[in-house]
Design a protein around this motif. Structure first.
Motif, PDB file in Angstrom:
ATOM      1  N   PRO A   9      55.549  42.514  39.251  1.00  0.00           N
ATOM      2  CA  PRO A   9      54.309  42.678  40.013  1.00  0.00           C
ATOM      3  C   PRO A   9      53.069  42.634  39.096  1.00  0.00           C
ATOM      4  CG  PRO A   9      55.906  44.288  40.730  1.00  0.00           C
ATOM      5  CD  PRO A   9      56.468  43.613  39.535  1.00  0.00           C
ATOM      6  N   ILE A  10      53.181  43.132  37.871  1.00  0.00           N
ATOM      7  CA  ILE A  10      52.060  43.118  36.935  1.00  0.00           C
ATOM      8  C   ILE A  10      51.775  41.666  36.528  1.00  0.00           C
ATOM      9  CG2 ILE A  10      51.288  43.851  34.658  1.00  0.00           C
ATOM     10  CD1 ILE A  10      52.890  46.431  35.124  1.00  0.00           C
ATOM     11  N   ALA A  11      52.829  40.896  36.279  1.00  0.00           N
ATOM     12  CA  ALA A  11      52.660  39.491  35.904  1.00  0.00           C
ATOM     13  C   ALA A  11      52.038  38.719  37.062  1.00  0.00           C
ATOM     14  CB  ALA A  11      53.989  38.889  35.511  1.00  0.00           C
ATOM     15  N   ALA A  12      52.472  38.989  38.282  1.00  0.00           N
ATOM     16  CA  ALA A  12      51.905  38.314  39.451  1.00  0.00           C
ATOM     17  C   ALA A  12      50.439  38.691  39.622  1.00  0.00           C
ATOM     18  CB  ALA A  12      52.691  38.664  40.701  1.00  0.00           C
ATOM     19  N   LEU A  13      50.096  39.953  39.380  1.00  0.00           N
ATOM     20  CA  LEU A  13      48.712  40.417  39.472  1.00  0.00           C
ATOM     21  C   LEU A  13      47.863  39.729  38.415  1.00  0.00           C
ATOM     22  CD1 LEU A  13      46.703  42.355  40.831  1.00  0.00           C
ATOM     23  CD2 LEU A  13      47.295  44.024  39.071  1.00  0.00           C
ATOM     24  N   ALA A  14      48.398  39.575  37.209  1.00  0.00           N
ATOM     25  CA  ALA A  14      47.654  38.915  36.128  1.00  0.00           C
ATOM     26  C   ALA A  14      47.433  37.447  36.480  1.00  0.00           C
ATOM     27  CB  ALA A  14      48.417  39.050  34.818  1.00  0.00           C
ATOM     28  N   ILE A  15      48.444  36.784  37.038  1.00  0.00           N
ATOM     29  CA  ILE A  15      48.296  35.377  37.433  1.00  0.00           C
ATOM     30  C   ILE A  15      47.274  35.260  38.563  1.00  0.00           C
ATOM     31  CG2 ILE A  15      49.501  33.438  38.517  1.00  0.00           C
ATOM     32  CD1 ILE A  15      51.961  34.237  36.865  1.00  0.00           C
ATOM     33  N   GLN A  16      47.293  36.172  39.505  1.00  0.00           N
ATOM     34  CA  GLN A  16      46.325  36.155  40.604  1.00  0.00           C
ATOM     35  C   GLN A  16      44.912  36.413  40.083  1.00  0.00           C
ATOM     36  OE1 GLN A  16      47.714  38.950  43.520  1.00  0.00           O
ATOM     37  NE2 GLN A  16      49.051  37.427  44.508  1.00  0.00           N
ATOM     38  N   ALA A  17      44.794  37.347  39.137  1.00  0.00           N
ATOM     39  CA  ALA A  17      43.481  37.635  38.561  1.00  0.00           C
ATOM     40  C   ALA A  17      42.955  36.418  37.810  1.00  0.00           C
ATOM     41  CB  ALA A  17      43.549  38.846  37.645  1.00  0.00           C
ATOM     42  N   LEU A  18      43.829  35.758  37.038  1.00  0.00           N
ATOM     43  CA  LEU A  18      43.438  34.546  36.316  1.00  0.00           C
ATOM     44  C   LEU A  18      43.038  33.443  37.297  1.00  0.00           C
ATOM     45  CD1 LEU A  18      43.210  33.147  33.559  1.00  0.00           C
ATOM     46  CD2 LEU A  18      45.584  32.431  33.830  1.00  0.00           C
ATOM     47  N   THR A  19      43.796  33.278  38.369  1.00  0.00           N
ATOM     48  CA  THR A  19      43.471  32.282  39.379  1.00  0.00           C
ATOM     49  C   THR A  19      42.131  32.609  40.045  1.00  0.00           C
ATOM     50  OG1 THR A  19      45.826  31.930  39.784  1.00  0.00           O
ATOM     51  CG2 THR A  19      44.304  31.150  41.473  1.00  0.00           C
ATOM     52  N   ALA A  20      41.883  33.870  40.360  1.00  0.00           N
ATOM     53  CA  ALA A  20      40.616  34.282  40.966  1.00  0.00           C
ATOM     54  C   ALA A  20      39.457  34.005  40.026  1.00  0.00           C
ATOM     55  CB  ALA A  20      40.669  35.755  41.349  1.00  0.00           C
ATOM     56  N   TRP A  21      39.652  34.316  38.729  1.00  0.00           N
ATOM     57  CA  TRP A  21      38.586  34.069  37.749  1.00  0.00           C
ATOM     58  C   TRP A  21      38.300  32.565  37.639  1.00  0.00           C
ATOM     59  CZ3 TRP A  21      38.781  31.524  32.973  1.00  0.00           C
ATOM     60  CH2 TRP A  21      37.582  31.592  32.227  1.00  0.00           C
ATOM     61  N   ILE A  22      39.327  31.724  37.618  1.00  0.00           N
ATOM     62  CA  ILE A  22      39.150  30.260  37.543  1.00  0.00           C
ATOM     63  C   ILE A  22      38.406  29.767  38.788  1.00  0.00           C
ATOM     64  CG2 ILE A  22      40.390  28.055  37.610  1.00  0.00           C
ATOM     65  CD1 ILE A  22      42.502  29.346  35.765  1.00  0.00           C
ATOM     66  N   CYS A  23      38.796  30.260  39.950  1.00  0.00           N
ATOM     67  CA  CYS A  23      38.118  29.858  41.195  1.00  0.00           C
ATOM     68  C   CYS A  23      36.657  30.276  41.167  1.00  0.00           C
ATOM     69  CB  CYS A  23      38.831  30.458  42.407  1.00  0.00           C
ATOM     70  SG  CYS A  23      40.423  29.692  42.733  1.00  0.00           S
TER      71      CYS A  23
END
Length: 122
Positions: A9-23
């Protein structure tokens, strides 16, 4: 593998945060580019509007000058003689022409008289 299952879940949160930052970054970049394009278009349209306004003002000035010229021509035309005036002048010229013809006939008679008496031109 079990430790990886604990932290997914932490890795998924980090990927989502990275995706949100890129967007968000792409959105900011797109907003900036769109603003530049809009500003350029507004500047172009403002210049075109000013040129059109100047052209309209120039045409209005030229129309005003032409209206004054037409009014002056109408004023001059109003001063020109009418057909009746020309007919009256023509009648007077005809009268003067007939009087000149009569005077010429009289002068010819006087000249003939002097020539008959032997008087030379001189």
């Amino acid at each position: 593998m079990s430790s990886l299952m604990k932290y997914w879940p932490i890795a998924a949160l980090a990927i989502q945060a990275l995706t949100a930052w890129i967007c968000w970054s792409l959105r900011q970049l797109a907003t900036t580019e769109v603003k530049k394009l809009v500003d350029a278009a507004v500047a172009s349209l403002t210049t075109a509007d000013q040129e059109a306004e100047a052209a309209v003002d120039d045409h209005e000035t030229r129309i005003t000058v032409l209206e004054k010229d037409v009014e002056a021509i109408r004023h001059d035309i109003a001063k020109l003689p009418t057909k009746a005036d020309l007919a009256q002048v023509s009648g007077k010229v005809d009268t003067v022409a007939s009087k000149v013809d009569g005077a010429r006939a009289g002068i010819e008679r006087i000249e003939s008289y002097f020539l008959a008496k032997g008087v030379e031109r001189g």
